[in-house]
Design a protein around this motif. Structure first.
Motif, short mmCIF file in Angstrom:
data_model
loop_
_atom_site.label_atom_id
_atom_site.label_comp_id
_atom_site.label_asym_id
_atom_site.label_seq_id
_atom_site.Cartn_x
_atom_site.Cartn_y
_atom_site.Cartn_z
N GLU A 59 -3.77 -26.19 0.50
CA GLU A 59 -5.13 -25.89 0.91
C GLU A 59 -5.88 -27.13 1.39
N ILE A 60 -5.18 -28.25 1.47
CA ILE A 60 -5.84 -29.51 1.82
C ILE A 60 -5.81 -29.71 3.33
N PRO A 61 -6.95 -29.94 3.97
CA PRO A 61 -6.94 -30.25 5.40
C PRO A 61 -6.15 -31.52 5.68
N TYR A 62 -5.58 -31.60 6.85
CA TYR A 62 -4.69 -32.72 7.17
C TYR A 62 -5.41 -34.06 7.05
N ASN A 63 -6.64 -34.15 7.56
CA ASN A 63 -7.32 -35.44 7.53
C ASN A 63 -7.62 -35.88 6.10
N ALA A 64 -7.97 -34.92 5.23
CA ALA A 64 -8.18 -35.26 3.83
C ALA A 64 -6.86 -35.60 3.15
N GLU A 77 -13.57 -46.28 -14.44
CA GLU A 77 -14.05 -45.60 -13.24
C GLU A 77 -12.90 -45.34 -12.26
N ARG A 78 -12.00 -46.30 -12.15
CA ARG A 78 -10.85 -46.10 -11.25
C ARG A 78 -9.99 -44.95 -11.76
N ALA A 79 -9.84 -44.86 -13.10
CA ALA A 79 -9.06 -43.76 -13.66
C ALA A 79 -9.73 -42.42 -13.40
N VAL A 80 -11.06 -42.39 -13.48
CA VAL A 80 -11.78 -41.14 -13.20
C VAL A 80 -11.61 -40.75 -11.73
N LEU A 81 -11.74 -41.71 -10.82
CA LEU A 81 -11.53 -41.41 -9.40
C LEU A 81 -10.13 -40.87 -9.16
N LEU A 82 -9.15 -41.46 -9.85
CA LEU A 82 -7.78 -40.98 -9.70
C LEU A 82 -7.63 -39.57 -10.25
N LEU A 83 -8.28 -39.27 -11.38
CA LEU A 83 -8.23 -37.92 -11.92
C LEU A 83 -8.84 -36.90 -10.95
N VAL A 84 -9.93 -37.30 -10.29
CA VAL A 84 -10.55 -36.41 -9.30
C VAL A 84 -9.56 -36.14 -8.17
N MET A 85 -8.88 -37.19 -7.69
CA MET A 85 -7.90 -37.00 -6.62
C MET A 85 -6.75 -36.11 -7.06
N LEU A 86 -6.28 -36.31 -8.27
CA LEU A 86 -5.17 -35.50 -8.78
C LEU A 86 -5.60 -34.05 -8.97
N TRP A 87 -6.82 -33.85 -9.43
CA TRP A 87 -7.36 -32.48 -9.54
C TRP A 87 -7.35 -31.81 -8.18
N TYR A 88 -7.78 -32.54 -7.18
CA TYR A 88 -7.85 -32.00 -5.81
C TYR A 88 -6.46 -31.72 -5.26
N ALA A 89 -5.49 -32.53 -5.63
CA ALA A 89 -4.13 -32.41 -5.08
C ALA A 89 -3.31 -31.30 -5.72
N GLU A 90 -3.88 -30.59 -6.67
CA GLU A 90 -3.10 -29.57 -7.36
C GLU A 90 -2.73 -28.40 -6.47
N ASP A 91 -3.46 -28.19 -5.40
CA ASP A 91 -3.12 -27.13 -4.44
C ASP A 91 -2.97 -27.77 -3.06
N PRO A 92 -1.86 -28.47 -2.82
CA PRO A 92 -1.74 -29.26 -1.58
C PRO A 92 -1.76 -28.43 -0.31
N PRO A 114 -21.92 -25.38 -4.96
CA PRO A 114 -21.04 -25.08 -3.83
C PRO A 114 -21.53 -25.63 -2.51
N SER A 115 -22.73 -26.22 -2.47
CA SER A 115 -23.22 -26.75 -1.20
C SER A 115 -22.48 -28.01 -0.78
N LEU A 116 -21.77 -28.65 -1.70
CA LEU A 116 -21.03 -29.86 -1.38
C LEU A 116 -19.56 -29.54 -1.13
N ASP A 117 -18.96 -30.28 -0.22
CA ASP A 117 -17.60 -30.04 0.23
C ASP A 117 -16.62 -30.84 -0.63
N VAL A 118 -15.72 -30.14 -1.35
CA VAL A 118 -14.78 -30.86 -2.20
C VAL A 118 -13.77 -31.65 -1.38
N ASP A 119 -13.53 -31.25 -0.13
CA ASP A 119 -12.65 -32.06 0.73
C ASP A 119 -13.28 -33.43 0.97
N ASP A 120 -14.57 -33.42 1.26
CA ASP A 120 -15.27 -34.69 1.45
C ASP A 120 -15.28 -35.51 0.16
N LEU A 121 -15.45 -34.83 -0.97
CA LEU A 121 -15.45 -35.54 -2.25
C LEU A 121 -14.11 -36.24 -2.48
#
Length: 504
Positions: free
Chosen positions: A416-421, A399-414, A374-381
């Protein structure tokens, strides 16, 4: 403006010229010019508060109240209040035959303690010295003792809020009339919209409501307006930095407004201990309502009706307390503004999520997504993944597909996403190739949600011999299917568009 008044010259000045001089006194006036006029008028009223010309002297002080409410010379404000309350005592109990008086309607139009709306045409004063003209204005209820007394009391409350809250006392030091608890229309309208926002069920545009509040501080506010502004801004800070606001201009306006009021309050001191200062209201909508009520005589009357201890209300006028409250809100807004809108720093994540060969460290990504670090910020990730996806450093399709999966995982709760992210995420998702959607998917549409199983997939991709595939029965090629990723990307973009207030 007539300069260098002396007491003798004012006594001999014709009323027409005196009235004209009063009209030139305002918050921008120099003390050397304004104070003699104000003190002379207060002296005349105090000398004969129930006399024939008491209404004229009363309205003279009302005319100059915007100056007295700001920064008059020492002792000037207290002399004015004493004279006004003397007029209230002398005139308020006489009674009259009028069914209504202008001050009641004027209370709805008093914006920012601007009591000038109470003042009739002074040159039509019946005892001005003119012969009777037959003008109906001479019988206007504006000059009725009851109306004059109420206007005197209202103005005294503007100059010293809550000091006139009691209708009378045994020593007879306060006046006899009461101020109706009438809230100005402009304040009522603004409060209704702001309250809906602070209750998280906005009627309109929350950013616009917050900007309107932030821009509502006059250059020369009365004590009540200043206190009400700080109270309402402090109550609104949480919503502004909650991530619900997608327009940085609203926070910019709030920051500038608080900087402005702090400049007005600069150097404030008091003799109170921190424990003697009021506690801000815990309910944001209720705190905002309290703030708006502080801004008008009718609003303060309503607060006084519902508060047994007048000292609790007067505590909100302490400039040192207001300074601390405004400073606290400003710190929160500046921090929130940076968190929501400033470009995020992500270079440090290269060391965290890239191996020595420059490729993705899938096991470290899995650890973070599985909430083990939890010390790392998922918004930054998410921003790091978006920037790397758009950059030239990652050409490997997996690797590009993995990066995209990470972004899609993060976007599941839009929400809660800060505007800049969110904006950087949106830009990266727009770059995803959606042409696979033109062909039939070989998997028949059987695709996973990312959810909690994404860390398991990353562990499996990192060490397939040691870590099993996710327990959904789907192989990695189904997870990394271009049709699946393109479809999920379109869904995520639609969700983000709603959150970021975009129409495309």
């Amino acid at each position: 403006m007539i300069e260098n008044f002396g007491s003798g010259s004012l006594r001999s000045l014709p009323l027409d010229e005196l009235i004209a001089a009063w009209g030139g006194v305002g918050p921008h006036s120099e003390r050397a010019e304004a104070d003699p006029l104000v003190v002379d008028c207060a002296r005349r009223l105090a000398a004969d508060p129930g006399g024939e010309r008491a209404p004229l002297w009363t309205f003279g002080l009302v005319t100059m109240a915007s100056y007295v409410a700001w920064r008059p010379g020492e002792g000037v404000a207290s002399r004015v209040v004493e004279a006004l309350l003397a007029a209230d005592r002398a005139l308020g109990g006489r009674g009259c035959a009028h069914e209504a008086h202008p001050f009641r309607a004027a209370l709805e139009r008093i914006d920012d303690d601007g009591v000038d709306v109470l003042v009739p045409q002074l040159r039509d004063f019946p005892a001005h010295g003119r012969e009777e003209t037959g003008d109906a204005g001479h019988d206007d209820a504006s000059w009725c003792p009851t109306n004059v007394a109420a206007c005197a009391r209202i103005t005294a409350d503007v100059l010293t809020p809550f000091s006139t809250a009691d209708t009378a006392d045994t020593a007879g030091t306060r006046g006899t009339t009461t101020i109706p608890s009438v809230i100005p229309r402009r304040d009522s309208d603004a409060l209704r919209w702001l309250s809906s926002t602070l209750c998280d069920h906005p009627y309109g545009d929350p950013a616009l409501d917050l900007s309107r509040l932030a821009l509502s501080l006059p250059d020369h506010p009365s004590k009540g307006v200043q206190a009400g502004y700080v109270a309402a801004m402090h109550a609104s800070q949480w919503y502004a930095v909650s991530g619900r606001i997608t327009d940085p201009e609203a926070l910019d306006d709030m920051i500038e407004g608080l900087e402005k009021v702090l400049a007005q309050l600069a150097g404030s001191t008091c003799a109170h201990t921190p424990a003697e200062h009021p506690e801000p209201h815990s309910d944001p909508a209720g705190a905002a309502r309290f703030g708006f009520y502080l801004r008008s005589p009718g609003g303060r009357a309503k607060l006084a009706e519902n508060t047994r201890r007048r000292g609790d209300l007067q505590g909100w006028l302490c400039p040192a307390f207001l300074h601390s409250l405004a400073d606290e809100a400003l710190d929160e807004l500046r921090e929130g503004h940076a968190e929501l809108f400033a470009p995020r720093e992500t270079d440090h994540l290269d060391e965290e999520f890239l191996g020595a060969d420059g490729r993705l460290a899938l096991d470290r990504l899995a650890r973070l997504l599985d909430d083990e670090d939890p010390s790392l910020d998922v918004d930054d990730l998410a921003v790091w993944a978006a920037r790397r996806y758009l950059g030239d450093a990652t050409a490997d399709p997996r690797e590009r597909a993995v990066l995209l999966l990470v972004m899609l995982w993060y976007a599941e709760d839009p929400y809660e996403i800060p505007y800049n992210a969110g904006t950087e995420l949106r830009d990266a998702l727009r770059a995803v190739d959606t042409s696979p959607l033109d062909a039939e998917c070989p998997h028949g549409g059987t695709h996973p949600d990312t959810g909690d199983r994404l860390p398991s997939l990353l562990d499996h991709l990192h060490a397939p011999g040691e870590c099993p595939a996710p327990d959904d029965g789907l192989t990695p090629d189904v997870w990394l299917c271009p049709h699946h990723l393109a479809e999920r990307t379109q869904e995520a973009l639609e969700e983000l568009a709603g959150v970021l207030d975009e129409d495309e």
